[in-house]
Design a protein around this motif. Structure first.
Motif, PDB file in Angstrom:
ATOM      1  N   UNK A  25      28.600  60.151  -3.802  1.00 41.20           N
ATOM      2  CA  UNK A  25      28.270  60.233  -2.646  1.00 41.20           C
ATOM      3  C   UNK A  25      29.267  60.589  -1.759  1.00 41.20           C
ATOM      4  N   UNK A  26      29.580  59.286  -0.635  1.00 38.42           N
ATOM      5  CA  UNK A  26      30.403  59.580   0.293  1.00 38.42           C
ATOM      6  C   UNK A  26      31.663  59.444   0.365  1.00 38.42           C
ATOM      7  N   UNK A  27      32.870  60.414   0.113  1.00 37.19           N
ATOM      8  CA  UNK A  27      34.330  59.178  -0.035  1.00 37.19           C
ATOM      9  C   UNK A  27      34.231  58.415   1.458  1.00 37.19           C
ATOM     10  N   UNK A  28      35.735  57.817   1.416  1.00 40.36           N
ATOM     11  CA  UNK A  28      35.953  57.062   2.236  1.00 40.36           C
ATOM     12  C   UNK A  28      36.353  58.486   3.573  1.00 40.36           C
ATOM     13  N   UNK A  29      36.512  57.642   4.630  1.00 43.53           N
ATOM     14  CA  UNK A  29      36.582  58.660   6.069  1.00 43.53           C
ATOM     15  C   UNK A  29      38.426  58.343   5.992  1.00 43.53           C
ATOM     16  N   UNK A  30      38.884  57.847   5.929  1.00 42.21           N
ATOM     17  CA  UNK A  30      40.303  57.020   6.221  1.00 42.21           C
ATOM     18  C   UNK A  30      41.169  57.782   5.153  1.00 42.21           C
ATOM     19  N   UNK A  31      42.160  58.630   5.496  1.00 45.82           N
ATOM     20  CA  UNK A  31      42.757  59.696   5.097  1.00 45.82           C
ATOM     21  C   UNK A  31      43.326  59.261   4.089  1.00 45.82           C
ATOM     22  N   UNK A  32      43.824  58.641   3.982  1.00 43.29           N
ATOM     23  CA  UNK A  32      45.025  57.650   2.922  1.00 43.29           C
ATOM     24  C   UNK A  32      43.729  57.389   1.671  1.00 43.29           C
ATOM     25  N   UNK A  33      42.757  57.105   2.082  1.00 43.04           N
ATOM     26  CA  UNK A  33      42.203  56.255   1.035  1.00 43.04           C
ATOM     27  C   UNK A  33      41.366  57.259   0.900  1.00 43.04           C
ATOM     28  N   UNK A  34      40.819  58.397   0.902  1.00 41.31           N
ATOM     29  CA  UNK A  34      40.094  59.314   0.797  1.00 41.31           C
ATOM     30  C   UNK A  34      40.724  60.258  -0.023  1.00 41.31           C
ATOM     31  N   UNK A  35      42.009  60.103  -0.547  1.00 40.43           N
ATOM     32  CA  UNK A  35      43.501  61.158  -1.029  1.00 40.43           C
ATOM     33  C   UNK A  35      43.348  59.747  -2.285  1.00 40.43           C
ATOM     34  N   UNK A  36      43.530  59.283  -2.190  1.00 38.21           N
ATOM     35  CA  UNK A  36      43.638  58.027  -3.726  1.00 38.21           C
ATOM     36  C   UNK A  36      42.013  58.442  -4.230  1.00 38.21           C
ATOM     37  N   UNK A  37      41.161  58.437  -3.013  1.00 38.47           N
ATOM     38  CA  UNK A  37      39.707  58.436  -4.121  1.00 38.47           C
ATOM     39  C   UNK A  37      39.674  60.353  -4.872  1.00 38.47           C
ATOM     40  N   UNK A  38      40.698  60.669  -4.219  1.00 38.50           N
ATOM     41  CA  UNK A  38      40.001  62.308  -4.820  1.00 38.50           C
ATOM     42  C   UNK A  38      40.977  62.434  -5.853  1.00 38.50           C
ATOM     43  N   UNK A  39      42.139  61.739  -5.837  1.00 36.23           N
ATOM     44  CA  UNK A  39      43.385  61.643  -7.346  1.00 36.23           C
ATOM     45  C   UNK A  39      41.670  61.335  -8.394  1.00 36.23           C
ATOM     46  N   UNK A  40      41.321  59.506  -8.269  1.00 38.10           N
ATOM     47  CA  UNK A  40      40.563  59.557  -8.984  1.00 38.10           C
ATOM     48  C   UNK A  40      39.748  60.216 -10.037  1.00 38.10           C
ATOM     49  N   UNK A  41      38.930  60.803  -8.234  1.00 35.87           N
ATOM     50  CA  UNK A  41      38.313  61.624  -9.105  1.00 35.87           C
ATOM     51  C   UNK A  41      38.833  63.146  -9.720  1.00 35.87           C
TER      52      UNK A  41
END
Length: 234
Positions: free
Chosen positions: A142-158
């Motif tokens: 779905x949607x990734x976090x809006x916060x840039x730091x949280x989104x960067x973490x989510x991208x690394x996990x994906x």
């Protein structure tokens, strides 16, 4: 037994007669009650199908992310009691997939109604199909976090999951697509593969899989264009 039909709609304007099966038009032509994520676009969609039905003769219930579950539960119960069929129509694509229509389907099952999903276009599956990635093991986030730091973490996990062999599919609100692409090319490894599926089924449809290093040098403008992203391996 009354039936709740999950009715797909178009991903791009003026494509109904090329991407939807005759079954969709047939079901709409004999259904009087609809759960709609957006009443205005749903009425327009039904009118464009030219079923001969008068919009003012139909009943519409709003079903979006802020609709109280209690309201939908009551409406489903009333339909079950009266023996009336109903349809669920999403804003775009297939109801129940990254869509509030899932609530109506769940409540219909609880009420003992029959649930009938109809075939139609799904931007998620179309992107997966066109990506060349693993289609036997994949996940939609779905949607990734809006916060840039949280989104960067989510991208690394994906990315980690994708490199292990499980395709990772995700999306963003159209006006934030370019920002997400910027984060993807900055966070992911240069050799990681990224598929972008944009404007699917439209005349300017775009599906392309390239390595992050390539995307860094040739970024498409995805602003306000419905888009799906996927990370995976060949």
């Amino acid at each position: 037994m009354p039936t709740l039909f999950l009715i797909p709609t178009v991903l791009a304007p003026e494509t109904a007669f090329s991407v939807l099966s005759p079954q969709v038009r047939d079901v709409i032509s004999r259904t009087d009650v609809f759960f709609a994520e957006n009443l205005r676009t749903t009425r327009r969609f039904i009118s464009e199908l030219k079923t001969g039905r008068k919009i003012e003769d139909l009943t519409f219930f709003e079903l979006h992310k802020d609709t109280p579950v209690a309201d939908t539960r009551r409406q489903i119960a009333e339909l079950k009691q009266s023996g009336r069929d109903a349809g669920v129509i999403s804003e775009a694509g297939c109801p129940g997939i990254a869509d509030p229509g899932a609530v109506a389907a769940r409540l219909a099952h609880e009420a003992g109604m029959q649930v009938a999903p109809l075939s139609g276009p799904s931007s998620i599956l179309l992107t997966l199909m066109g990506s060349g990635f693993n289609g036997q093991s994949f996940a939609f986030s779905g949607y990734l976090p809006i916060d840039r730091n949280e989104r960067a973490t989510a991208i690394r996990q994906l990315e980690k999951k994708a490199l292990s062999g499980q395709t990772q599919v995700f999306m963003e609100t159209p006006y934030r697509n370019n920002a997400l692409l910027e984060d993807l090319v900055n966070v992911c490894q240069p050799t990681t593969l990224l598929c972008i599926g944009s404007q699917l089924t439209a005349p300017d449809e775009f599906v392309s899989t390239q390595r992050i290093a390539q995307w860094r040098n040739s970024r498409p403008d995805l602003h306000k264009k419905p888009t799906i992203f996927a990370l995976g391996t060949f």
